[in-house]
Design a protein around this motif. Structure first.
Motif, short mmCIF file in Angstrom:
data_model
loop_
_atom_site.label_atom_id
_atom_site.label_comp_id
_atom_site.label_asym_id
_atom_site.label_seq_id
_atom_site.Cartn_x
_atom_site.Cartn_y
_atom_site.Cartn_z
N THR A 112 0.57 -1.16 0.04
CA THR A 112 0.00 0.00 0.21
C THR A 112 1.18 0.63 0.09
O THR A 112 0.76 2.15 -0.43
N HIS A 113 2.03 0.61 -0.32
CA HIS A 113 2.52 1.82 0.43
C HIS A 113 3.32 3.12 -1.22
O HIS A 113 4.01 4.71 -1.09
N HIS A 144 1.74 4.77 -3.93
CA HIS A 144 1.32 5.93 -4.47
C HIS A 144 1.67 7.25 -5.10
O HIS A 144 2.88 7.67 -4.82
N HIS A 152 -0.91 14.48 -3.69
CA HIS A 152 -1.63 14.75 -2.92
C HIS A 152 -2.01 16.52 -2.93
O HIS A 152 -0.60 16.99 -2.46
N THR A 171 4.18 11.77 -0.05
CA THR A 171 3.94 9.95 -0.26
C THR A 171 4.81 9.81 -0.86
O THR A 171 5.79 10.66 -2.17
N PRO A 172 6.26 8.01 -0.33
CA PRO A 172 6.88 9.05 -1.67
C PRO A 172 7.07 8.07 -2.77
O PRO A 172 5.92 7.60 -3.24
#
Lengths: 506, 506
Positions: free
Chosen positions: B37-38, B40, B44, B58-59
């Motif tokens: 789930t990491h 992305h 945003h 978010t990385p």
């Protein structure tokens, strides 16, 4: 004053002059001897609605043993926050001097049987391995641990004598690790030595603690930022704990990826802990009303009452929780809401860690510990009765804030606003009622929350035992606004009885 | 993996299992290997007006050496705040192990010639004496010190080899004490060793620092909470400094009584420093836009860009400064305003200490250092030309925030609101203009503030030298929103020229 003071030539005159002007005519307990502007009798009103206008505590002119507090202190672990930062932990221990060939000794990885099977432990251990840091696992932490669980963990610790601790888990894990550290570094002491009066000997923590890094896997306790460690003292049928700045971790590694696998029920109840940390610390008595001021700054409690710095953290966490907890509980794929809840938990940790909590927490300890109907909260994967900590703190919240409302209506209205209530036409007298209602509505909206103690299986006949389990929580009760002090013990008991009765149903 | 790992019997199975499941198939530089789930890709949008809604960094999926930052870290000294708490400092050193018969060694009391004659030093030394803590005074700190001042202080330090430091004074004193500590603990290094590139060798701080306690006597620098130490590097005709979490004091003792004697001019200019700390840290680029992410968490800069924790501190400090600085400057008897300004200074310190500053500070360094017309600010009791730090940061602020407005209009509008501007009908395009105007009006209201660089004696012909003195401030320029990066050096210079020209008059 025959002391061997070396003075730089350029500073000699000044220093000698200083020494000459030192006067011992004032009692050493008087902080005001040096500045005439320090003497203020006037106490300024608080306008908590608008933090900057709030007058800061002013010491009274005469200091006696019962003098009110005149200062507050803010301390926090370093906090690192970011998706993926768990993997940095090996380098953190290497930077602390641990590494190849057993250098620095071993790190005790403290966790529980559930978390021990999750990715987070694998990632953290891999990170230690990559830097050659020696480690040893203890995965025997109990959920909502009892004193016997702590003692078992301490025995393990003494056998393995680690040089540092890495706690990976929720509050139970982090708190157990703090106590393992405490009793490893004070080998002739027991849990009892450090418990607050009247439960224990309230001894000061004198030995330096070994480095502790915490990786929270729930968004609730905030334990990664605080020096607080709570457990269930079975003989007293209540929870208690040690709270000291000396116990605070070096670093909290807050990696939202580690909260992804939390079951919805855990997400909800840990979020309710955040909610109450924020609400209670924001409405706790102001630090300047606490007394007596300590004789030594090391004795200034971490639970010192609301203050301008804790306020900032508590309100920020409250706003975020009101907004993001429902999203996080409803939608397990809402990663942004999960990130915000982990941040809120940490911020609330700094808030209550530097202000304290009061009635919801004090009353929750016997609720969780006694559990007379052997209630098992839905959604928790344990094969035994369990009232999760967050559930037990929130269940009394509507009653608690109705009770505390009159002590500081402005703050209760500010809190109600965070839940979206339009307070513009609410009367001050209704502040507690309005906040209590907002909290009840919020709890209802989360689903699966017991609507009062009755739903947890408590009956009127249990109230006396609940009061008995609450009264020894002096450390937090002292911060409860509107509650009678120790000098009026019977009135205080009566108030607690009323609160438990009021909390039976909402 | 032949390593001698001791495992508790109960944990053995789990640990062996863990070891077995460790995989080295992913590159060690990938933080995302452990959690699907990491991943992305979506970034945003920021809604800075409403901090909790702001998506956290978010990385990106692939980590390379230029990968953007994915985490931030919050660190602060412990902060004690309260009228009269200076007198506790003797007990603090005793609690650190100093005391009778030279136990623990001597504490270097670092101050300057002005503060050395004030009550605060008498109270602090009396507190040390009361606990039998040995001490030695250095009162030779220069106001806005030059590198030669620092080197002189360091020579003194090496001669006296103190075991701890107690800094009593403003930013100059606290920063000098940090550098005395740094070079005492790294005896073979020089100032140059630790200055950031391109000014110095940017070496890491490897030796543990001796305990440093700070007692600020101005409400400005916030240095009591940060690991930042600034001085005037004469050869480069600009200021520079070292900024590292390793340098942060153990404790800042913020006693408003010590700010009572500040002259109004010092009150104003130190308050302007607070204003710019808050404004710059709040408008600095967000941490997730900084890059590359560090290879080691110890290399994550303290000046890391705006983040959700620094935002809380910066906004709180900005609101208080907008409200209380005019009162504190106008009425020397307004003790409440003075208390609030000391608190604001400390909170802003935590804010910028964990986010950084940008253009006002970067541009101020050559302004203060070059001072071509030998301007002497009214109200300062020094017999030499002096552009106080706070004056030099604020003088460019109207121009700076006009320039940075388009980078993040929402944040600029939030900041303008803090000055009481009704922004409800302001267009986003006008955000910088509106904030710049609000600042200019605020400065006018304080009195005695130069209305631009021209009033300080700068002329168009000085701009090139000012730009030359600004360009090396990479550490802070990297956080300036809207400024061209190093890869576009000429465009960046052109922008700075424009900013200095725009700052000539407001």
């Amino acid at each position: 004053m025959a002391r061997n003071i070396r003075i730089a030539p350029t500073a000699a005159a000044r220093a000698l002059n200083l020494l000459r002007t030192i006067q011992y005519t004032h009692p050493p307990s008087c902080p005001c001897h040096s500045n005439p502007t320090h003497h203020h009798r006037h106490r300024h009103p608080h306008h908590p609605n608008d933090p900057p206008s709030r007058a800061l505590a002013t010491p009274s002119t005469a200091r006696g043993p019962q003098e009110k507090e005149y200062a507050f202190e803010m301390a926090s672990s370093n906090i690192r926050f970011g998706r993926g930062c768990t993997r940095e932990v090996g380098m953190d221990f290497r930077n602390l001097g641990f590494g190849r060939e057993g250098k620095g000794g071993k790190v005790a990885v403290v966790t529980d049987g559930v978390v021990g099977g999750l990715e987070v432990v694998r990632v953290a251990v891999e990170a230690l391995e990559r830097e050659g840091v020696g480690w040893v696992v203890f995965d025997g932490v109990g959920i909502e641990p009892k004193d016997e669980d702590i003692n078992r963990a301490v025995q393990w610790t003494k056998r393995h004598s680690p040089s540092a601790f890495l706690a990976i888990g929720g509050g139970s894990v982090m708190d157990t690790a703090k106590l393992m550290n405490l009793l490893l570094t004070h080998p002739t002491s027991t849990l009892h030595s450090f418990l607050p009066a009247p439960l224990g000997a309230a001894l000061p923590i004198t030995a330096p603690q070994k480095p502790l890094i915490c990786i929270p896997t729930t968004s609730g306790t905030g334990s990664e930022t605080t020096g607080t460690a709570i457990f269930d003292l079975v003989s007293r049928r209540s929870k208690t704990g040690v709270s000291s700045r000396a116990l605070k971790p070096l670093l909290g590694i807050c990696d939202p990826l580690n909260t992804r696998t939390m079951p919805a029920a855990v997400r909800a109840s840990s979020g309710l802990d955040v909610l109450c940390h924020a609400l209670e610390s924001y409405t706790a008595i102001p630090y300047g009303e606490r007394g007596p001021a300590p004789a030594d700054p090391a004795l200034r409690p971490a639970y010192q009452g609301a203050n301008p710095i804790s306020d900032v953290f508590s309100l920020r966490a409250l706003r975020a929780t009101a907004r993001f907890l429902p999203r996080a509980v409803r939608d397990p794929a809402d990663a942004d809401a999960q990130d915000q809840m982990l941040l809120a938990a940490t911020l609330a940790g700094v808030g209550f860690g530097n202000a304290g909590v009061h009635l919801c927490h004090a009353m929750s300890y016997p609720v969780s510990s006694q559990n007379p109907a052997r209630y098992a909260h839905p959604g928790y994967r344990v094969a035994r009765p369990l009232i999760p900590h967050g559930v037990s703190v929130a269940v009394t919240a509507p009653a608690v804030f109705r009770f505390t409302g009159p002590s500081n209506p402005e703050r209760h209205l500010v809190a109600a606003e965070m839940f979206g209530v339009d307070v513009s036409r609410v009367k001050r007298e209704s502040a507690g009622e309005v906040l209590g209602e907002a909290i009840a509505r919020f709890l209802d909206g989360l689903g699966d929350q017991p609507r009062g103690l009755k739903a947890l299986g408590f009956r009127e006949g249990d109230v006396e035992a609940l009061v008995e389990g609450t009264v020894p929580q002096r450390r937090v009760l002292a911060l409860a606004p509107g509650l009678a002090g120790e000098e009026e013990a019977e009135r205080g008991r009566e108030q607690l009885r009323g609160l438990f009765m009021d909390a039976m149903e909402y």
